[in-house]
Design an enzyme around this catalytic site. Structure first.
Site, PDB file in Angstrom:
ATOM      1  N   ASP A 478       0.678  -1.074  -0.054  1.00 36.58           N
ATOM      2  CA  ASP A 478      -0.287  -0.073   0.027  1.00 36.58           C
ATOM      3  C   ASP A 478       0.805   1.291   0.217  1.00 36.58           C
ATOM      4  OD1 ASP A 478      -2.190   1.389   0.042  1.00 36.58           O
ATOM      5  OD2 ASP A 478      -3.171   0.651   1.844  1.00 36.58           O
ATOM      6  N   ASP A 548     -10.704   2.187  -3.022  1.00 43.89           N
ATOM      7  CA  ASP A 548     -11.173   2.290  -1.984  1.00 43.89           C
ATOM      8  C   ASP A 548     -12.616   2.128  -1.825  1.00 43.89           C
ATOM      9  OD1 ASP A 548      -8.960   1.741  -0.568  1.00 43.89           O
ATOM     10  OD2 ASP A 548      -8.633   3.487   0.496  1.00 43.89           O
TER      11      ASP A 548
HETATM   12  C1  DGJ Z   1      -5.754   1.907   1.957  1.00 43.87           C
HETATM   13  C2  DGJ Z   1      -6.424   0.592   1.245  1.00 43.87           C
HETATM   14  O1  DGJ Z   1      -6.528   0.792  -0.178  1.00 43.87           O
HETATM   15  C3  DGJ Z   1      -7.325  -0.134   2.029  1.00 43.87           C
HETATM   16  O2  DGJ Z   1      -7.766  -1.342   1.340  1.00 43.87           O
HETATM   17  C4  DGJ Z   1      -6.649  -0.481   3.264  1.00 43.87           C
HETATM   18  O3  DGJ Z   1      -5.669  -1.349   2.905  1.00 43.87           O
HETATM   19  C5  DGJ Z   1      -6.196   0.777   3.812  1.00 43.87           C
HETATM   20  N1  DGJ Z   1      -5.151   1.669   3.302  1.00 43.87           N
HETATM   21  C6  DGJ Z   1      -5.525   0.599   5.121  1.00 43.87           C
HETATM   22  O4  DGJ Z   1      -4.851   1.521   6.040  1.00 43.87           O
END
Ligand code: DGJ
Length: 734
Positions: A478, A548
């Site tokens: 991430d 997201d």
């Molecule tokens: C952003 C990601 O896109 C989410 O799926 C998740 O992993 C969060 N970060 C966690 O902080």
């Protein structure tokens, strides 16, 4: 036969793909002119096309007449301050401080196959699949050479281009701009399709007419970004999904980029794509070379759908790690939207137990398993297990999940450091910063300085250790903020302009090492959802978390836009709970399943809260995904109805390469009491083949299905999905 043709007499070059030709010619004054990119042609000498006499356009010193001006010429690598006032593709500041540059032809070489680009992800191929033409040009005064590298694929309408700049002078020079591609068009009756967006609504196609002047599509955030994707399509006004000319340009890079479209005073158009020149200066010492990332180009006269399928085939076969292309990815459950930071091993094991009963194959432990992370304000950088939540550690947990029949995956955000972390306390100088200036935070975190070798080494070791010690099969990588105060203390003042690019090079270097050290770990890229969904990341991460926003209604749009360039196999997609956490919308579980089945499939919800009936639906989805995964991951993808078209419906289709198996996903976005008739015309079938649709007991020829279509049922409610499968009658699979 090698598809590169060279006519020494007229100094012309032509590269042919099955459906396109790309042509260049050296002018009588040594400039490399662009003469054609588009449908196939047979001639070489196209000098008649570009000789123009114009007023108010300077003529190079040596040409002594007014017939020739760079300002009106269509060029392959337009320079700066030497008579062409349009946007340059290369700017170099030489040792005198001057920024004039004009590249003139020197030599060429041709070879089978394609070379790697040092330090950069790039497409690959077998020796007999493509051929490469390198044309070397020189700027006589700065003594910088530009090697233009074109690879032309024999069986696909794909051409890649990058540029290598070499300093053959005696003093250092500064590269201020180095676009990877420059294509010129004789007119401007075009529209540009781009993929702008924002967090949780990435890649929503935008189409704008060209106009005299310059349009810019860019990211200056340090990542390719949610806000604009490194992609441009140039289309005729009449081009649609299935008809018309479409050029696609996709940049294999994950950092700052700029795409430019400039229409000149004479109505010609110039399309550039490359590293963003703002905040970029690269010091090139004597004998050093600078390699730009590559641009992948395609041309078709069959509309945007065919352009996308060209990219899909190309990225699946020539960019993504082959290790993951032929294996079905595990169906996963991710705990993020089920628990957020509030979990412990007992909770994860409960989720695992529910998951395995439904047929799910892997549990991914998302954010919150490390340091003392209870929310998003601490511990990034401290990649040691959080003993309060997981007292026994990661390895025993992974072992227990394995005994239950589940593989395990883990989330990390390696590029970041929390202010509240052991790592930051120990190495505050490791984050990107400018001496004497406070650092902006983003999600309460700082960005590590990946321009530093010691930071990259630490990060590789941290990730390597987590993966090696516990036996994870999957890593979610991430990145949850963009870069600010981009300074690096180890680089001199003359090299601070290199940091944005060095950051990306550092990232690629770490990812490359991880992939080599852990070839069986599937890496899913992520950046606050789809904030770094680009071909550069795809090289290391065969799938990327698309957004997201997990609401199926929104995802249909996001996936529609994403599919302009990227194949379904690249899109991480999960079924989440309703009301949806981002939009509050409720969409039927069936439709959520169908939408998520358009890529790397999984769930992200508290499975324990599902009713028995819902659990049966989940089991059916998992069975369906297992049955159709091959078709979804490897088939041809057709966007049948744009969800943004105002028709209240959306539909997409997967067709196997032999055209005998067809999966259609249809969604009625708005329920109407007495709604319009919806006939869906399929695409990509064999006209004379008879296809059977078992659910409705229909048998129709391919031509009927494509031209007359199929009537879609009127469904009760909004966002109701209808999934159906057709198969050629003599086919015995499925
Ligand atoms: C952003 C990601 O896109 C989410 O799926 C998740 O992993 C969060 N970060 C966690 O902080």
């Amino acid at each position: 036969m090698m598809p590169i043709f060279i006519d020494k007499k007229s100094k012309s070059f032509r590269m042919d793909t099955p459906g396109s030709s790309y042509c260049m010619q050296v002018s009588q004054y040594g400039d490399l002119l662009h003469t054609h990119y588009g449908g196939r042609i047979s001639d070489m000498d196209l000098s008649e096309l570009w000789n123009q006499k114009r007023e108010f356009s300077p003529n190079p010193a040596e040409c002594g007449d007014r017939l020739y001006s760079l300002d009106v010429s269509l060029q392959e690598v337009p320079g700066n301050m030497t008579g062409d006032y349009r946007t340059p593709s290369v700017i170099i500041k030489d040792s005198t401080g001057a920024a004039a540059v004009r590249f003139q032809y020197e030599s060429f070489r041709v070879y089978e196959g394609k070379s790697e680009l040092a330090g950069l992800p790039s497409s690959f191929c077998g020796k007999k699949q493509a051929d490469t033409l390198e044309i070397t040009l020189t700027d006589t005064y700065s003594k910088v050479k530009a090697v233009l590298i074109y690879t032309v694929f024999r069986d696909m309408d794909m051409i890649t281009r990058s540029v290598r700049l070499i300093n053959e002078g005696e003093k250092a020079v500064y590269i201020k701009k180095a676009a990877s591609s420059c294509v010129e068009f004789a007119d401007s009756r075009y529209e540009l399709v781009s993929l702008p967006g924002c967090w949780a609504m990435e890649r929503t196609p935008q189409r704008k007419e060209l106009f005299q002047g310059r349009q810019v599509y860019e990211s200056r955030r340090g990542a390719s970004s949610h806000q604009m994707n490194p992609f441009l399509a140039l289309v005729r006004p009449e081009t649609n999904e299935v008809h018309g000319q479409a050029y696609g340009f996709s940049f294999v890079y994950s950092g700052n980029f700029m795409g430019e479209a400039e229409v000149s005073q004479y109505g010609t158009s110039r399309i550039l794509l490359g590293i963003h020149p703002q905040d970029f200066t690269w010091k090139l010492e004597t004998e050093e070379a600078f390699q730009t990332p590559e641009v992948v180009m395609t041309y078709t006269d069959q509309g945007l759908g065919a352009m996308s399928r060209n990219f899909h085939d190309f990225y699946r076969n020539h960019l993504c790690n082959p290790r993951w292309m032929d294996t079905r990815r595990p169906i996963l459950i991710n705990n993020w939207e089920a628990t957020y930071f509030d979990f412990n091993s007992a909770r994860l094991l409960e989720i695992g137990k529910e998951a395995v009963e439904l047929g799910i194959e892997m549990l991914v432990i998302d954010d919150g398993w490390f340091g003392k992370r209870e929310d998003d304000t601490s511990s990034l950088g401290d990649w040691v297990v959080n003993r309060r939540k997981l007292p026994e550690g990661l390895k025993p947990l992974v072992g227990k999940l394995r005994e239950m029949g589940l593989k395990s995956g883990i989330w990390m955000e390696p590029e970041m450091v929390s202010k509240d972390s052991q790592l930051y306390r120990k190495h505050p100088e490791w984050c990107l910063h400018i001496e004497g200036r406070p650092c902006s935070t983003g999600r309460s975190q700082y960005v590590l300085d990946l321009a530093r070798a010691d930071v990259c080494e630490y990060l590789f070791e941290a990730v390597d250790q987590v993966l090696s010690e516990s036996g994870f099969a999957y890593l979610k990588w991430d990145m949850n903020r963009h870069l600010t105060e981009v300074g690096s203390v180890l680089l001199g003042t003359d090299r601070q302009g290199e940091i944005f690019h060095r950051y990306v090079l550092g990232l690629y270097q770490i990812l490359g090492r991880i992939v080599r050290a852990h070839p069986d770990v599937l890496i899913e890229g992520c950046s606050g959802g789809g904030g770094r969904f680009d071909p550069g990341m795809l090289y290391y991460c065969p799938q990327i978390w698309t957004s997201d926003d997990t609401d199926a209604g929104e995802r249909m749009m996001i996936q529609y836009g994403t599919s302009m360039v990227y194949p379904p196999s690249a899109m991480g997609s999960h079924v989440s709970a309703c009301p949806n956490h981002q939009t509050g919308r409720t969409v039927s579980l069936h439709t959520r399943g169908m939408t998520a089945m358009t890529g790397g499939f999984g769930y992200e919800m508290d499975l324990g809260k599902l009713s028995l009936e819902e659990k049966e639906e989940v089991k059916r989805q998992i069975e369906a995904y297992k049955q159709y995964a091959e078709l979804i991951m490897h088939g041809d993808y057709f966007r049948l109805v744009n969800p943004d078209e105002g028709r209240d419906i959306c539909a997409w289709e997967f067709v196997s390469k032999d055209k005998k198996k067809v999966l259609v996903h249809y969604v009625q976005m708005r329920g109407r009491a007495n709604g319009p008739l919806h006939i869906l015309q399929l695409q990509g079938l064999l006209a004379a083949e008879r296809y059977q649709e078992k659910k409705a007991g229909l048998i129709y020829h391919g031509d009927t299905l494509m031209n007359a279509g199929l009537r879609m049922p009127l469904l009760m409610g909004d966002f109701q999905g209808y999934q159906f499968y057709l198969e050629a009658r003599d086919s015995n699979v499925g």
